[in-house]
Design an enzyme around this catalytic site. Structure first.
Site, mmCIF file in Angstrom:
data_model
loop_
_atom_site.group_PDB
_atom_site.id
_atom_site.type_symbol
_atom_site.label_atom_id
_atom_site.label_comp_id
_atom_site.label_asym_id
_atom_site.label_seq_id
_atom_site.Cartn_x
_atom_site.Cartn_y
_atom_site.Cartn_z
ATOM 1 N N HIS A 1 32.698 38.726 42.441
ATOM 2 C CA HIS A 1 33.067 40.191 41.555
ATOM 3 C C HIS A 1 34.283 40.194 41.590
ATOM 4 O O HIS A 1 34.397 40.298 40.189
ATOM 5 C CB HIS A 1 32.506 40.306 42.241
ATOM 6 N N HIS B 1 40.968 48.725 38.224
ATOM 7 C CA HIS B 1 40.848 47.950 39.932
ATOM 8 C C HIS B 1 42.306 47.109 39.785
ATOM 9 O O HIS B 1 42.205 45.640 40.577
ATOM 10 C CB HIS B 1 39.908 46.914 39.257
#
Length: 465
Positions: A315, A325
């Site tokens: 992921h 992120h």
């Protein structure tokens, strides 16, 4: 090898050379109309409950064994348990068989699930269309699926690639584009973040139900290979929910035991000419952990003369040039990247970042405490890393990118979409990414992928580092 197959090989080589002509890395100039991404309302047609008392809903299938001769069929009944059996038969036979499964329920805060059925159909024939029925009486529902060809080195097969889907209007566009893509996917590799129910107050699990009904139009007919994302964790001690991944593991079963895996979050499957390894970004992965020890033993088992294409799903991306992120996958990369290079992984697909990006073949494994080498370098034994977290969920797009574009990044764009991987033979596969704003056949990014074991030529699409 026959003359026709030799001709196909030569054609693939020529096409690869033309299609992958080296240019500079691209930050797409496509301007997407700025629109707020919102979930579809609960009364949307795509969430419609099938008619009839206790009618099965949220039907989905996934591979049920290690080699593709079994299928896990799952569904939900709301009013009462009903029957957990699946009636099935092959297209060319009138002889109906029965497989029996099990039923489970769960609670989450003030929500109680329906009756969740899981039934594994075993000993299926390869490359065969099967019809199947779930439910009883007047509310029996019928579907079909096709099993993959027998595992082998030159078996063609086409995968769809979707991640971070959610259940917004953009999610619906993504699924529609995948369904209508003329490059017809035969199974979906899903890289995590399914329903986004955790974005609702108290992780409203009704949104797990609506998501299951939304995707049923695809998941009931072709297997989706599941990867757990951060939105599957559902850890909420503030409301008394302290068991991670509870809704996901109750609803979505995978064949982890068939291959000797110790947990549902990491497992391998063989499908046609591909060996797929699913990893968990949100389970312990450090040295001596179960996932670490399992992967250390699993990678050497891959027989590239049987399954030439080695593909990894996770992921959280390891190579990500968006500010969203950024470097979250770095510790996992440090642990496992040397193995990926050693075993010549072909492709790594991830999600998490709500945008699209494709890397060149790079690695960052040379560092030790003395040499200070900590920059990605071109490495023809390394995978291509692709972020496909652009499914359309309500959190919207990741539009803020690092500048300048890193040299390892071949193409990036903040748009919703999906991808396909069309494996031709042991040496070549054709990969393409499709944005939602385009026609169904339009490819916004593409490349010919050369297999690292059988044909490890330079398949770069940008200039050298």
């Amino acid at each position: 090898m026959g003359a026709s197959r030799t001709g196909c090989y030569l054609l693939a080589v020529v096409l690869a050379a033309v299609m992958n002509a080296a240019i500079a890395g691209i930050t797409s100039s496509f301007i997407r109309k700025v629109e707020k991404t919102v979930d579809m309302p609960l009364d949307s047609d795509v969430f419609r409950v099938p008619p009839g008392y206790n009618a099965p809903q949220q039907v989905h299938i996934t591979q049920g064994d290690h080699v593709g001769k079994a299928m896990i069929v799952s569904w939900v009944t709301v009013d009462e348990p009903g029957s957990s059996k699946v009636v099935y038969w092959s297209e060319n036979s009138q002889h109906k068989k029965v497989a029996r499964g099990n039923i489970r329920t769960y609670t989450y805060f003030n929500y109680t699930s329906g009756y969740i059925h899981h039934c594994t159909i075993r000993n299926l024939e390869y490359n065969t269309k099967y019809y199947y029925e779930v439910g009883i009486g007047n509310t029996t529902r019928s579907f079909w699926f096709t099993t993959p060809p027998e595992v082998g080195p030159d078996v063609p097969y086409t995968f769809g690639l979707i991640g971070d889907l959610g259940q917004s209007f953009d999610s619906n566009r993504t699924l529609t584009h995948y369904e209508r893509n003329p490059i017809k996917g035969q199974a979906v590799l899903f890289v995590g973040d399914l329903s986004y129910a955790d974005n609702y107050p108290n992780h409203d699990n009704v949104r797990w139900d609506t998501w299951g009904r939304f995707v049923e139009r695809s998941t009931a007919y072709q297997p989706w290979i599941w990867t757990a994302g951060n939105h599957e964790i559902d850890f909420a001690p503030e409301i008394g929910e302290t068991k991670p991944f509870k809704p996901f593991t109750k609803r979505y079963h995978v064949p982890y035991k068939a291959s000797g895996s110790t947990e549902t979050f990491w497992y391998p499957i063989k499908r046609a000419s591909a060996y797929i390894i699913v990893l968990s970004s949100y389970s312990a992965y450090g040295k001596y952990t179960p996932q670490y020890k399992w992967l250390e033993e699993e990678l050497p088992k891959v027989n590239r003369t049987e399954t030439p294409w080695l593909i990894v799903l996770m992921h959280s991306p390891w190579y990500n040039s968006y500010n969203y992120h950024y470097m979250e996958g770095e510790t996992m990369r440090v642990m496992y990247e040397p193995w990926f290079v050693q075993h010549k992984v072909d492709l790594v697909f991830a999600g998490h970042v709500h945008a699209y990006e494709r890397s060149e073949r790079v690695s960052n494994v040379a560092y030790d405490i003395v040499n200070g080498k900590c920059t990605p370098v071109r490495d023809q034994s390394a995978p291509v890393y692709i972020t496909i977290g652009d499914g359309g969920n309500l959190e919207g797009l990741a539009t803020n990118m690092t500048d300048p574009q890193p040299e390892y990044s071949a193409f990036r764009e903040a748009s919703f979409g999906h991808a396909t991987l069309d494996i031709k033979n042991r040496t070549h596969a054709y990969y393409s990414w499709h944005r939602n704003q385009d026609g169904y056949a339009v490819e916004a990014d593409s490349m010919w992928v050369s297999n690292r074991f059988w044909h490890p030529v330079d398949d770069s699409t940008t200039t050298k580092l």
